[in-house]
Design a protein around this motif. Structure first.
Motif, PDB file in Angstrom:
ATOM      1  N   ARG A   3     -29.809  -8.151   4.403  1.00  0.00           N
ATOM      2  CA  ARG A   3     -28.684  -7.074   4.344  1.00  0.00           C
ATOM      3  C   ARG A   3     -27.614  -7.555   3.333  1.00  0.00           C
ATOM      4  O   ARG A   3     -26.909  -8.451   3.815  1.00  0.00           O
ATOM      5  CB  ARG A   3     -28.456  -6.486   5.555  1.00  0.00           C
ATOM      6  CG  ARG A   3     -27.374  -5.037   5.245  1.00  0.00           C
ATOM      7  CD  ARG A   3     -27.064  -4.221   6.455  1.00  0.00           C
ATOM      8  NE  ARG A   3     -26.316  -3.115   6.231  1.00  0.00           N
ATOM      9  CZ  ARG A   3     -25.449  -2.620   6.905  1.00  0.00           C
ATOM     10  NH1 ARG A   3     -25.276  -3.353   8.255  1.00  0.00           N
ATOM     11  NH2 ARG A   3     -24.616  -1.674   6.623  1.00  0.00           N
ATOM     12  N   TYR A   4     -27.456  -6.690   2.529  1.00  0.00           N
ATOM     13  CA  TYR A   4     -26.364  -7.472   1.367  1.00  0.00           C
ATOM     14  C   TYR A   4     -25.384  -6.090   1.028  1.00  0.00           C
ATOM     15  O   TYR A   4     -25.805  -4.954   1.223  1.00  0.00           O
ATOM     16  CB  TYR A   4     -26.589  -8.123   0.218  1.00  0.00           C
ATOM     17  CG  TYR A   4     -27.416  -7.244  -0.650  1.00  0.00           C
ATOM     18  CD1 TYR A   4     -26.602  -6.389  -1.803  1.00  0.00           C
ATOM     19  CD2 TYR A   4     -28.648  -6.885  -0.819  1.00  0.00           C
ATOM     20  CE1 TYR A   4     -27.223  -5.489  -2.622  1.00  0.00           C
ATOM     21  CE2 TYR A   4     -29.248  -5.927  -1.741  1.00  0.00           C
ATOM     22  CZ  TYR A   4     -28.688  -5.397  -2.454  1.00  0.00           C
ATOM     23  OH  TYR A   4     -29.335  -4.720  -3.305  1.00  0.00           O
ATOM     24  N   GLY A   5     -24.152  -6.369   0.868  1.00  0.00           N
ATOM     25  CA  GLY A   5     -23.249  -5.395   0.347  1.00  0.00           C
ATOM     26  C   GLY A   5     -21.879  -5.989  -0.237  1.00  0.00           C
ATOM     27  O   GLY A   5     -21.874  -7.160  -0.325  1.00  0.00           O
ATOM     28  N   TYR A   6     -21.202  -5.055  -0.666  1.00  0.00           N
ATOM     29  CA  TYR A   6     -19.725  -5.443  -1.215  1.00  0.00           C
ATOM     30  C   TYR A   6     -18.777  -4.193  -1.003  1.00  0.00           C
ATOM     31  O   TYR A   6     -19.307  -3.251  -0.878  1.00  0.00           O
ATOM     32  CB  TYR A   6     -19.988  -5.601  -2.714  1.00  0.00           C
ATOM     33  CG  TYR A   6     -20.368  -4.685  -3.499  1.00  0.00           C
ATOM     34  CD1 TYR A   6     -19.865  -3.174  -3.896  1.00  0.00           C
ATOM     35  CD2 TYR A   6     -21.849  -4.660  -3.634  1.00  0.00           C
ATOM     36  CE1 TYR A   6     -20.319  -2.533  -4.629  1.00  0.00           C
ATOM     37  CE2 TYR A   6     -22.466  -3.606  -4.324  1.00  0.00           C
ATOM     38  CZ  TYR A   6     -21.843  -2.690  -4.756  1.00  0.00           C
ATOM     39  OH  TYR A   6     -22.464  -1.568  -5.652  1.00  0.00           O
ATOM     40  N   GLU A   7     -17.577  -4.827  -0.849  1.00  0.00           N
ATOM     41  CA  GLU A   7     -16.346  -3.742  -0.810  1.00  0.00           C
ATOM     42  C   GLU A   7     -15.319  -4.375  -1.889  1.00  0.00           C
ATOM     43  O   GLU A   7     -14.780  -5.580  -1.606  1.00  0.00           O
ATOM     44  CB  GLU A   7     -15.712  -3.681   0.693  1.00  0.00           C
ATOM     45  CG  GLU A   7     -14.663  -2.696   0.603  1.00  0.00           C
ATOM     46  CD  GLU A   7     -14.190  -2.790   1.963  1.00  0.00           C
ATOM     47  OE1 GLU A   7     -12.930  -2.641   2.329  1.00  0.00           O
ATOM     48  OE2 GLU A   7     -14.980  -2.943   3.267  1.00  0.00           O
ATOM     49  N   ILE A   8     -15.055  -3.602  -2.894  1.00  0.00           N
ATOM     50  CA  ILE A   8     -14.445  -4.371  -3.914  1.00  0.00           C
ATOM     51  C   ILE A   8     -12.723  -3.115  -4.186  1.00  0.00           C
ATOM     52  O   ILE A   8     -13.525  -2.080  -4.156  1.00  0.00           O
ATOM     53  CB  ILE A   8     -14.819  -4.321  -5.241  1.00  0.00           C
ATOM     54  CG1 ILE A   8     -16.002  -5.389  -5.076  1.00  0.00           C
ATOM     55  CG2 ILE A   8     -13.934  -4.798  -6.278  1.00  0.00           C
ATOM     56  CD1 ILE A   8     -17.115  -5.311  -6.061  1.00  0.00           C
ATOM     57  N   ALA A   9     -11.784  -3.669  -3.832  1.00  0.00           N
ATOM     58  CA  ALA A   9     -10.621  -2.897  -4.152  1.00  0.00           C
ATOM     59  C   ALA A   9      -9.967  -3.134  -5.265  1.00  0.00           C
ATOM     60  O   ALA A   9      -9.555  -4.318  -5.482  1.00  0.00           O
ATOM     61  CB  ALA A   9      -9.677  -3.076  -2.676  1.00  0.00           C
ATOM     62  N   LEU A  10      -9.538  -2.180  -5.929  1.00  0.00           N
ATOM     63  CA  LEU A  10      -8.700  -2.293  -7.132  1.00  0.00           C
ATOM     64  C   LEU A  10      -7.414  -1.485  -7.176  1.00  0.00           C
ATOM     65  O   LEU A  10      -7.610  -0.356  -6.764  1.00  0.00           O
ATOM     66  CB  LEU A  10      -9.528  -2.058  -8.260  1.00  0.00           C
ATOM     67  CG  LEU A  10     -11.081  -2.517  -8.625  1.00  0.00           C
ATOM     68  CD1 LEU A  10     -11.823  -1.740  -9.766  1.00  0.00           C
ATOM     69  CD2 LEU A  10     -10.840  -4.072  -9.157  1.00  0.00           C
TER      70      LEU A  10
END
Length: 149
Positions: free
Chosen positions: A4-11
């Motif tokens: 299981r993979y994922g990401y959370e990117i805040a800009l």
């Protein structure tokens, strides 16, 4: 094995900013997805679209609004878990002998200042015998000096 993979990117952008994100599984592994990738943003409802680039990467286009933006993705993929094959007898092919369709991978990139990095690459790896050993030396160097988190 399932991964299981994922990401959370805040800009945070001072003005609306067009983005092209390359965050999804490459098309040659799409059949291995067991749970398709979900993609969402905060604020919700941003218009986005996808296309395939010259390398088969799925690229997602959207415009970040002024202020804060968070991009999330999540999926599950099946993988054997086996390491890449080791082929120490692999030989280096001179650029002049490469097929035309390979040349696109040798072109400069806006992500790497090729004119500034070329001499460093020769200084670090020019004395390493061509072939598998040189490629492995480059991989080892990158893995020892670059961290992604």
């Amino acid at each position: 094995m399932l991964i299981r993979y994922g990401y959370e990117i805040a800009l945070t952008c001072s003005q609306p900013t067009p983005l092209v994100c390359l965050l999804e599984v490459h098309e040659d592994r799409a059949a291995d997805l067991r749970k398709p990738e979900t993609f969402f943003t905060t604020p919700a409802g941003l218009t986005n679209s996808t296309y395939l680039d010259l390398y088969g990467n799925r690229c997602r286009r959207l415009t970040a609004p002024a202020g804060d933006l968070t991009i999330w993705g999540d999926a599950t993929i099946a993988d054997s878990g086996l390491p890449d094959r080791v082929l120490p007898e692999a030989r280096e092919v001179s650029v002049v002998d490469l097929p035309d369709h390979c040349l696109v991978y040798l072109m400069g990139s806006c992500y790497c200042e090729t004119d500034r990095l070329s001499q460093t690459a020769w200084d670090l790896f020019g004395a390493v015998a061509p072939g598998w050993g040189r490629v492995q030396a480059i991989c080892d160097y990158v893995n020892g000096h670059i961290q992604f988190d």
